[in-house]
Scaffold this active site. Structure first.
Site, PDB file in Angstrom:
ATOM      1  CE1 TYR A 199      -6.728   3.227  -0.420  1.00 15.10           C
ATOM      2  CE2 TYR A 199      -4.346   3.129  -0.125  1.00 15.10           C
ATOM      3  CZ  TYR A 199      -5.517   2.622  -0.668  1.00 15.10           C
ATOM      4  OH  TYR A 199      -5.470   1.501  -1.453  1.00 15.10           O
ATOM      5  CD  GLU A 243      -3.012  -0.800  -0.045  1.00  9.10           C
ATOM      6  OE1 GLU A 243      -3.020   0.311  -0.613  1.00  9.10           O
ATOM      7  OE2 GLU A 243      -3.751  -1.734  -0.390  1.00  9.10           O
ATOM      8  CG  ASP A 263      -8.242   3.196  -4.847  1.00  4.66           C
ATOM      9  OD1 ASP A 263      -9.464   3.244  -5.112  1.00  4.66           O
ATOM     10  OD2 ASP A 263      -7.508   2.264  -5.238  1.00  4.66           O
TER      11      ASP A 263
END
Length: 352
Positions: free
Chosen positions: A132, A49, A150
């Site tokens: 996020y 990520e 996203d």
């Protein structure tokens, strides 16, 4: 908020599609494996990520595989030399992310006994982990019903609800839509399903609406506006900055490099000495030498500006004594360890 097909029905259609069409990625546990109790590795999900921010799965895969071969656990990464990690990161950009990667690994390995927290709030406390990334790890690894947002998710939500307000101003509304749809059952698979849908079917251009598993719920498809969404506010043109890079060698073939300050663009990285980049280039050499201008120029684009670099080169009898200067022996110098813009400068020098 515009009504859609009942949430449970929409989510089930999407999960059914994901069970058959999930993308294969080296950090992902397939829905079939997950169904029999195999859990994602938080270290691998976290690493992926962080790498995926501002870039694509295709670009990240090789980097991820090199990192995990070299540092297979968070403890291994925590014990790595900063310079090694920065060199392996070269080409992914945003070097502050690599520095935060190390900080985070060292906190997890040292203060948390190698165990990542399993909640959004505790993940958010770690260095370099923002909303996020915290939501993605909590959802994908620990099956917390967090809202993972996203660009793919934003696009899917804008089309499902036929939202015509432009980005980035409509981000809160899109997140509210995504939150309302996030299920308590299989939230990790659901989050990845929405992202896969955006990456493979609900694409930015020419969305494949005819094979979309949730096409019956898509308001934009019904209105014929899917290809126009999400709308975006006009981008401001990127400014152009200019600078000089000074490539100096010693007579034994060693290279004279400069360690950039930890904070700022390319922070902590080795590169060619030179003044700050600006609208009006400063051509003052960083140290004395018989500098020769090289033909051509290096062009590179960062997130917020374009850069044009001119090159100068010289041969030195001895290493200069200037702040931040490091001499790298010929046998230890690897252009691939440099940031991309600095590699471009070396390639231009090499081509002369």
């Amino acid at each position: 908020m515009r009504d859609l097909k009942p949430q449970a029905e929409l989510n089930q259609a999407l999960l059914n599609w994901y069970d058959s069409h999930a993308r294969e990625m080296p950090w992902r546990v397939s829905p079939a494996d997950r169904a029999v109790g195999i859990r994602p590795d938080p270290y691998r999900v976290w690493l992926s990520e962080v790498m995926l921010q501002q870039t694509t799965v295709a670009a990240v895969t090789d980097y991820f595989q090199r990192f995990t071969r070299r540092w297979p656990t968070v403890r291994d990464l925590a014990g790595a030399e900063d310079s090694e990690v920065m060199a392996q990161w070269a080409g992914l950009g945003y070097y502050a992310r690599a520095r935060n990667l190390l900080k985070c690994a060292r906190v997890v390995a040292g203060e948390l006994d190698g165990v990542f927290p399993d909640s959004y709030g505790d993940l958010l406390k770690l260095p370099g982990i923002g909303p996020y990334t915290a939501a993605a790890i909590a959802s994908i690894v620990f099956d917390r019903p967090e809202t993972v947002m996203d660009g793919n998710v934003e696009r899917v939500m804008a089309r499902l609800y036929d939202l015509h307000d432009p980005l980035p101003g409509c981000k809160p509304a899109l997140k509210a839509y995504a939150t309302a749809l996030t299920p308590n059952e299989r939230p990790g698979d659901y989050a990845q399903a929405v992202m896969d849908l955006g990456a493979t079917i609900c694409t930015p251009r020419s969305p494949a609406c005819g094979i979309c598993p949730v096409m019956g719920s898509c308001a934009a498809r019904l209105e014929g506006t899917a290809a126009d969404l999400p709308r975006k506010s006009p981008k401001k043109p990127k400014p152009t900055r200019y600078g000089y890079a000074y490539l100096a060698r010693l007579r034994d073939g060693s290279w004279v490099l400069e360690r950039r300050p930890d904070k700022g663009l390319l922070g902590g990285m080795l590169g060619w000495p030179g003044p700050d980049w600006s609208d009006v280039p400063d051509d003052a050499p960083p140290f004395a030498g018989a500098w020769v201008d090289l033909p051509g120029e290096v062009r590179h684009t960062f997130t917020h500006f374009h850069l044009i670099l001119r090159l100068r080169t010289t041969m030195l009898a001895q290493a200069p004594s200037a702040e931040g200067i490091e001499v790298v022996a010929k046998h230890r110098f690897r252009p691939g360890d440099l940031p991309t813009v600095m590699r471009k400068a070396h390639a231009l020098w090499q081509a002369q």
